[in-house]
Design a protein around this motif. Sequence first.
Motif, short mmCIF file in Angstrom:
data_model
loop_
_atom_site.label_atom_id
_atom_site.label_comp_id
_atom_site.label_asym_id
_atom_site.label_seq_id
_atom_site.Cartn_x
_atom_site.Cartn_y
_atom_site.Cartn_z
N THR A 199 0.78 -1.22 0.01
CA THR A 199 -0.05 0.02 -0.09
C THR A 199 0.92 1.38 -0.07
OG1 THR A 199 -0.04 -0.14 2.56
CG2 THR A 199 -2.22 -0.93 1.32
N HIS A 200 2.13 1.18 0.34
CA HIS A 200 3.00 2.51 0.34
C HIS A 200 2.85 2.89 -1.25
CE1 HIS A 200 6.78 1.12 -2.03
NE2 HIS A 200 6.00 -0.17 -1.83
N ARG A 201 2.53 2.08 -2.30
CA ARG A 201 2.87 2.61 -3.46
C ARG A 201 1.15 3.60 -3.95
NH1 ARG A 201 5.30 -1.26 -7.16
NH2 ARG A 201 6.41 -2.71 -5.80
N TYR A 202 0.29 3.07 -3.16
CA TYR A 202 -0.86 3.91 -3.17
C TYR A 202 -0.65 5.32 -2.56
CZ TYR A 202 -5.64 5.30 -1.71
OH TYR A 202 -6.92 6.05 -1.85
N TRP A 203 -0.02 5.13 -1.24
CA TRP A 203 -0.05 6.23 -0.46
C TRP A 203 0.80 7.31 -1.37
CZ3 TRP A 203 2.21 2.92 4.19
CH2 TRP A 203 0.76 2.30 4.77
N LYS A 204 2.04 6.81 -1.76
CA LYS A 204 2.91 7.72 -2.60
C LYS A 204 2.06 8.19 -3.60
CE LYS A 204 7.00 5.67 -1.21
NZ LYS A 204 8.10 4.48 -1.09
N GLU A 205 1.20 7.57 -4.61
CA GLU A 205 0.37 8.09 -5.54
C GLU A 205 -0.52 9.07 -5.01
OE1 GLU A 205 0.68 7.66 -9.10
OE2 GLU A 205 2.52 6.49 -8.37
N CYS A 206 -0.99 8.96 -3.79
CA CYS A 206 -2.11 9.88 -3.41
C CYS A 206 -1.19 11.24 -3.20
CB CYS A 206 -2.63 9.51 -1.93
SG CYS A 206 -3.76 8.32 -2.04
N LEU A 207 -0.27 11.16 -2.64
CA LEU A 207 0.79 12.33 -2.57
C LEU A 207 1.16 13.08 -4.07
CD1 LEU A 207 3.82 12.96 -0.38
CD2 LEU A 207 3.97 13.61 -2.89
N ILE A 208 1.50 12.39 -5.16
CA ILE A 208 1.50 12.93 -6.33
C ILE A 208 0.23 13.39 -6.76
CG2 ILE A 208 2.16 12.35 -8.69
CD1 ILE A 208 4.80 12.10 -6.84
N ASP A 209 -0.89 12.86 -6.70
CA ASP A 209 -2.22 13.51 -6.83
C ASP A 209 -2.61 14.92 -6.39
OD1 ASP A 209 -2.86 11.12 -8.38
OD2 ASP A 209 -4.14 10.14 -6.83
N LEU A 245 -0.13 16.88 -5.18
CA LEU A 245 0.94 17.69 -5.71
C LEU A 245 0.38 18.30 -7.13
CD1 LEU A 245 3.76 18.90 -5.48
CD2 LEU A 245 4.53 16.83 -6.77
N GLN A 246 -0.31 17.54 -7.98
CA GLN A 246 -0.63 17.76 -9.05
C GLN A 246 0.33 18.25 -10.05
OE1 GLN A 246 -4.19 20.67 -8.38
NE2 GLN A 246 -5.39 18.91 -9.27
N PRO A 247 1.42 17.53 -10.34
CA PRO A 247 2.69 18.22 -11.04
C PRO A 247 2.31 18.74 -12.34
CG PRO A 247 2.85 15.81 -10.46
CD PRO A 247 1.35 16.25 -10.04
N LYS A 248 3.21 19.60 -12.60
CA LYS A 248 2.78 20.40 -13.92
C LYS A 248 4.31 20.16 -14.74
CE LYS A 248 -0.75 22.80 -12.69
NZ LYS A 248 -1.27 21.85 -11.64
N PRO A 249 4.47 19.90 -15.80
CA PRO A 249 5.36 19.83 -16.79
C PRO A 249 6.46 20.97 -16.40
CG PRO A 249 3.49 19.34 -18.08
CD PRO A 249 2.93 19.80 -16.89
N GLY A 250 7.69 20.87 -16.35
CA GLY A 250 8.54 21.71 -16.18
C GLY A 250 9.02 21.84 -14.67
N ARG A 309 7.94 8.51 -9.38
CA ARG A 309 6.63 8.55 -9.54
C ARG A 309 6.41 9.86 -10.20
NH1 ARG A 309 3.82 4.57 -7.10
NH2 ARG A 309 5.31 3.11 -6.13
N PHE A 310 6.80 11.13 -9.79
CA PHE A 310 6.68 12.42 -9.95
C PHE A 310 7.07 12.36 -11.65
CE2 PHE A 310 9.60 15.98 -11.32
CZ PHE A 310 8.38 17.15 -11.28
N LEU A 311 8.46 11.86 -12.02
CA LEU A 311 8.70 11.98 -13.41
C LEU A 311 7.83 11.37 -14.37
CD1 LEU A 311 12.66 11.87 -12.85
CD2 LEU A 311 11.17 13.92 -13.84
N LYS A 312 7.43 10.14 -13.89
CA LYS A 312 6.33 9.50 -14.99
C LYS A 312 5.16 10.07 -15.15
CE LYS A 312 6.47 4.49 -14.80
NZ LYS A 312 6.20 3.05 -14.10
N ARG A 313 4.59 11.02 -13.93
CA ARG A 313 3.58 11.81 -14.03
C ARG A 313 3.51 12.93 -15.10
NH1 ARG A 313 -1.17 11.82 -10.44
NH2 ARG A 313 -0.41 9.94 -9.49
N VAL A 314 4.81 13.67 -15.27
CA VAL A 314 5.18 14.73 -16.01
C VAL A 314 5.76 14.20 -17.21
CG1 VAL A 314 5.06 16.52 -14.29
CG2 VAL A 314 7.15 15.23 -14.79
N LYS A 315 5.79 12.98 -17.41
CA LYS A 315 6.40 12.44 -18.75
C LYS A 315 7.69 13.00 -18.92
CE LYS A 315 1.94 11.22 -20.78
NZ LYS A 315 0.80 11.54 -20.04
N GLY A 316 8.54 12.97 -17.74
CA GLY A 316 9.82 13.28 -18.15
C GLY A 316 10.14 14.88 -18.44
#
Length: 226
Positions: free
Chosen positions: A25-35, A37-42, A58-65
């Motif tokens: 479940t630490h994977r889910y908890w970390k995804e909750c944090l990234i959710d 955060l709502q990371p923006k490209p750049g 996880r952050f870099l996956k979300r902003v696709k690098g």
Amino acid sequence: METKQVFDKVANKYDLMNDIMSFGTHRYWKECLIDWLQPKPGMSIVDVAGGTGDISKRFLKRVKGIGKANICDPNVNMLENGSKNIHIYENCISRTCAPAENLPFNNKTFDAYIVSFGIRNFNDINKGLEEALRVLKPGGRFMCLEFSKLENSNLAKIYEKYSQMIPKVGKLVVGDEEPYQYLVDTIEKFPSQQEFKEIIKNNGFIDVEYRNIFNGVVAIHSAWKK
Ligand SMILES: C[S@@+](CC[C@H](N)C(=O)[O-])C[C@H]1O[C@@H](n2cnc3c(N)ncnc32)[C@H](O)[C@@H]1O
């Protein structure tokens, strides 16, 4: 046992033990944090106490690098273990060996400062938060994911029983229960959600909020630099 020794002992089984102890479940908890955060490209983040770099990846996956992540940790073994599995956005990752209380970054460097399951290990939480505020850009965000206090007292009793088993599981998987006794002890000593919110506020952050996950097994705190 010193913090450094704890993480030296567990470094090569760190990711596996995380999965076992939290039932994945630490994977889910970390995804909750990234959710949240709502990371923006750049965006550029510093992943303090980043260890093997789960949050940065996880952050870099979300902003696709399209972004930058600096994984910062005082334990070189944790950093090296994290770099063994080359991540698809490895070129966006840098690694820095340093403690949270003395970050080797200029003032106003990052859009976000993230610490996941790390703040309990800081030698000085106030100094760590002072450094967080310093390295964030104005308008930057602080986010912290950490084990916390359950709201429901019956669930808290069950959780306490489970916690007592963790060092024994550590002995089975890593061959040593001491690092996991350290884990249980530091979780117990860590302030409650509300107390930690006040500590963050007292260190100059604004709009401090938190969200409980799984009734407070873990909590995410979010705050901003003015
Ligand atoms: C439980 S791991 C967390 C790793 C990762 N952030 C995660 O969520 O999986 C805690 C990390 O805190 C680091 N640590 C210990 N003392 C520290 C300090 N004073 N400043 C920053 N990090 C520290 C350890 O080396 C370890 O890698």
